[in-house]
Design a protein around this motif. Structure first.
Motif, mmCIF file in Angstrom:
data_model
loop_
_atom_site.group_PDB
_atom_site.id
_atom_site.type_symbol
_atom_site.label_atom_id
_atom_site.label_comp_id
_atom_site.label_asym_id
_atom_site.label_seq_id
_atom_site.Cartn_x
_atom_site.Cartn_y
_atom_site.Cartn_z
ATOM 1 N N SER A 1 62.146 46.250 41.265
ATOM 2 C CA SER A 1 61.662 47.356 42.083
ATOM 3 C C SER A 1 60.150 47.530 41.972
ATOM 4 C CB SER A 1 62.372 48.657 41.678
ATOM 5 O OG SER A 1 62.143 48.921 40.311
ATOM 6 N N THR A 2 59.556 47.907 43.112
ATOM 7 C CA THR A 2 58.108 48.037 43.204
ATOM 8 C C THR A 2 57.676 49.414 42.704
ATOM 9 O OG1 THR A 2 58.413 48.711 45.503
ATOM 10 C CG2 THR A 2 57.817 46.418 45.096
ATOM 11 N N ILE A 3 57.854 49.623 41.410
ATOM 12 C CA ILE A 3 57.428 50.858 40.759
ATOM 13 C C ILE A 3 56.148 50.559 39.982
ATOM 14 C CG2 ILE A 3 58.003 52.460 38.885
ATOM 15 C CD1 ILE A 3 60.917 52.282 39.841
ATOM 16 N N PHE A 4 55.167 51.421 40.128
ATOM 17 C CA PHE A 4 53.893 51.236 39.446
ATOM 18 C C PHE A 4 53.974 51.901 38.073
ATOM 19 C CE2 PHE A 4 53.017 50.795 43.923
ATOM 20 C CZ PHE A 4 52.201 49.669 43.956
ATOM 21 N N SER A 5 54.002 51.072 37.031
ATOM 22 C CA SER A 5 54.292 51.546 35.678
ATOM 23 C C SER A 5 53.244 52.516 35.152
ATOM 24 C CB SER A 5 54.405 50.353 34.729
ATOM 25 O OG SER A 5 55.477 49.521 35.105
ATOM 26 N N LEU A 6 51.977 52.341 35.537
ATOM 27 C CA LEU A 6 50.910 53.177 34.997
ATOM 28 C C LEU A 6 50.800 54.522 35.715
ATOM 29 C CD1 LEU A 6 48.109 50.504 34.416
ATOM 30 C CD2 LEU A 6 49.749 51.424 32.770
ATOM 31 N N LEU A 7 51.476 54.646 36.853
ATOM 32 C CA LEU A 7 51.456 55.902 37.591
ATOM 33 C C LEU A 7 52.621 56.787 37.162
ATOM 34 C CD1 LEU A 7 50.615 54.711 41.219
ATOM 35 C CD2 LEU A 7 49.050 55.459 39.423
ATOM 36 N N SER A 8 52.462 58.081 37.369
ATOM 37 C CA SER A 8 53.544 59.006 37.043
ATOM 38 C C SER A 8 54.685 58.866 38.053
ATOM 39 C CB SER A 8 53.031 60.446 37.060
ATOM 40 O OG SER A 8 52.733 60.848 38.388
ATOM 41 N N VAL A 9 55.810 59.452 37.699
ATOM 42 C CA VAL A 9 56.953 59.456 38.609
ATOM 43 C C VAL A 9 56.560 60.118 39.937
ATOM 44 C CG1 VAL A 9 59.225 60.503 38.979
ATOM 45 C CG2 VAL A 9 58.720 59.337 36.818
ATOM 46 N N LYS A 10 55.867 61.241 39.856
ATOM 47 C CA LYS A 10 55.454 61.932 41.082
ATOM 48 C C LYS A 10 54.515 61.081 41.914
ATOM 49 C CE LYS A 10 53.670 66.269 42.929
ATOM 50 N NZ LYS A 10 53.206 67.650 42.613
ATOM 51 N N GLU A 11 53.582 60.403 41.270
ATOM 52 C CA GLU A 11 52.638 59.548 42.000
ATOM 53 C C GLU A 11 53.365 58.403 42.698
ATOM 54 O OE1 GLU A 11 48.558 60.199 39.375
ATOM 55 O OE2 GLU A 11 50.114 58.814 38.662
ATOM 56 N N ASN A 12 54.404 57.847 42.051
ATOM 57 C CA ASN A 12 55.210 56.804 42.691
ATOM 58 C C ASN A 12 55.923 57.355 43.921
ATOM 59 O OD1 ASN A 12 55.649 53.940 41.338
ATOM 60 N ND2 ASN A 12 55.196 55.384 39.694
ATOM 61 N N LEU A 13 56.476 58.560 43.804
ATOM 62 C CA LEU A 13 57.140 59.180 44.954
ATOM 63 C C LEU A 13 56.158 59.396 46.102
ATOM 64 C CD1 LEU A 13 59.384 61.828 43.169
ATOM 65 C CD2 LEU A 13 60.204 59.924 44.575
ATOM 66 N N ILE A 14 54.963 59.878 45.778
ATOM 67 C CA ILE A 14 53.952 60.135 46.803
ATOM 68 C C ILE A 14 53.570 58.839 47.514
ATOM 69 C CG2 ILE A 14 51.526 60.794 47.138
ATOM 70 C CD1 ILE A 14 51.987 62.953 44.964
ATOM 71 N N LEU A 15 53.429 57.748 46.748
ATOM 72 C CA LEU A 15 53.085 56.458 47.362
ATOM 73 C C LEU A 15 54.151 55.993 48.343
ATOM 74 C CD1 LEU A 15 51.514 54.268 44.533
ATOM 75 C CD2 LEU A 15 50.406 55.094 46.612
ATOM 76 N N SER A 16 55.415 56.298 48.044
ATOM 77 C CA SER A 16 56.506 55.878 48.935
ATOM 78 C C SER A 16 56.489 56.652 50.247
ATOM 79 C CB SER A 16 57.866 56.059 48.248
ATOM 80 O OG SER A 16 58.234 57.422 48.164
ATOM 81 N N LEU A 17 55.692 57.732 50.302
ATOM 82 C CA LEU A 17 55.648 58.602 51.481
ATOM 83 C C LEU A 17 54.316 58.501 52.213
ATOM 84 C CD1 LEU A 17 57.331 61.718 49.842
ATOM 85 C CD2 LEU A 17 58.407 60.053 51.366
ATOM 86 N N ASN A 18 53.626 57.388 52.032
ATOM 87 C CA ASN A 18 52.346 57.190 52.728
ATOM 88 C C ASN A 18 52.509 57.404 54.230
ATOM 89 O OD1 ASN A 18 50.713 56.709 50.584
ATOM 90 N ND2 ASN A 18 50.779 54.484 50.721
ATOM 91 N N GLY A 19 51.531 58.053 54.829
ATOM 92 C CA GLY A 19 51.582 58.311 56.269
ATOM 93 C C GLY A 19 52.057 59.703 56.618
ATOM 94 N N MET A 20 52.617 60.418 55.635
ATOM 95 C CA MET A 20 53.070 61.790 55.864
ATOM 96 C C MET A 20 51.980 62.770 55.451
ATOM 97 S SD MET A 20 57.028 61.841 54.556
ATOM 98 C CE MET A 20 58.245 60.686 55.181
#
Length: 227
Positions: free
Chosen positions: A93-112
């Motif tokens: 899975s394309t999870i960014f280990s150095l980012l927080s859980v919230k930051e990963n969620l935000i990245l998945s919602l790019n464009g919103m």
């Protein structure tokens, strides 16, 4: 080029693809109707993951066509494909280990918008309460099962029309597998007027039997389609 019927959400014709050299997948054809749940099974190394990567334009397309909602995917960026309503759960899975859980969620919602992102994240936390406990935690500190849950949360937040899932229950125990499957079932039943569609790679027969409306068996570049 348009799909042959209005109900076809994904139309793959004569597809050959791979990573340079001889194609891994050759002359593959598949039509997926809106609301279908297509299971792809077969031995390791036979091209199952390559097919999903081809849909998301993450490998070389040698020939053929991939049409989604009447529009060709070939040559588009993964970001564009995501914005068209396709979400991809990779085996690694394309999870960014150095980012927080919230930051990963935000990245998945790019464009919103920020407001939309906050609404989506709040909804995900309602569905997956553990995510709310981990928001500030670095994703790299999560266990394997927790990372799978974060990846699921990122999928749910996008509310895509088509999910591509590459062995989503791999490495999960029975309890976590049942939980994951139940969330997929909820996703499929969420909106009868706007049916969701899933293509997933899976080896576990019990999961295939629970979810699939169509089964594609890969073996030595032969593809058997069972409804």
């Amino acid at each position: 080029m348009k799909p042959s019927t209005p109900n076809i959400i994904l139309d793959i014709q004569n597809l050959s693809c791979g990573y340079g050299g001889k194609p891994i997948v050759e002359n593959f054809n598949l039509q997926v109707n809106t609301g279908d749940v297509v299971a792809i099974t077969g031995p390791n190394g036979c091209g199952k993951s390559t097919l999903l990567k081809a849909i998301y334009q993450l490998c070389m397309i040698n020939k053929g066509s991939i049409i989604y909602k009447g529009e060709s995917l070939i040559g588009k960026t993964p970001e564009k494909i995501k914005n068209m309503g396709i979400a991809y759960f990779m085996q690694k899975s394309t999870i960014f280990s150095l980012l927080s859980v919230k930051e990963n969620l935000i990245l998945s919602l790019n464009g919103m918008s920020e407001r939309q992102k906050n609404i989506k994240i709040d909804k995900v936390i309602t569905d997956l309460p553990d995510i709310g406990k981990w928001l500030k935690k670095a994703a790299g500190l999560l266990s394997g099962g927790q990372r799978q849950q974060l990846a699921l949360a990122m999928l749910l937040a996008q509310e895509a029309d088509l999910w591509l899932l590459d062995e989503p229950t791999s490495g999960l125990d029975t309890k976590k597998t049942d939980f994951f499957v139940s969330k997929i079932q909820e996703y499929l039943q969420k909106n009868e007027e706007n049916k969701r569609t899933v293509i997933f790679i899976e080896h576990k027969t019990e999961i295939i039997n629970k979810l699939a409306t169509q089964i594609i068996k890969f073996k030595n570049k032969h593809y058997e389609n069972n409804y």
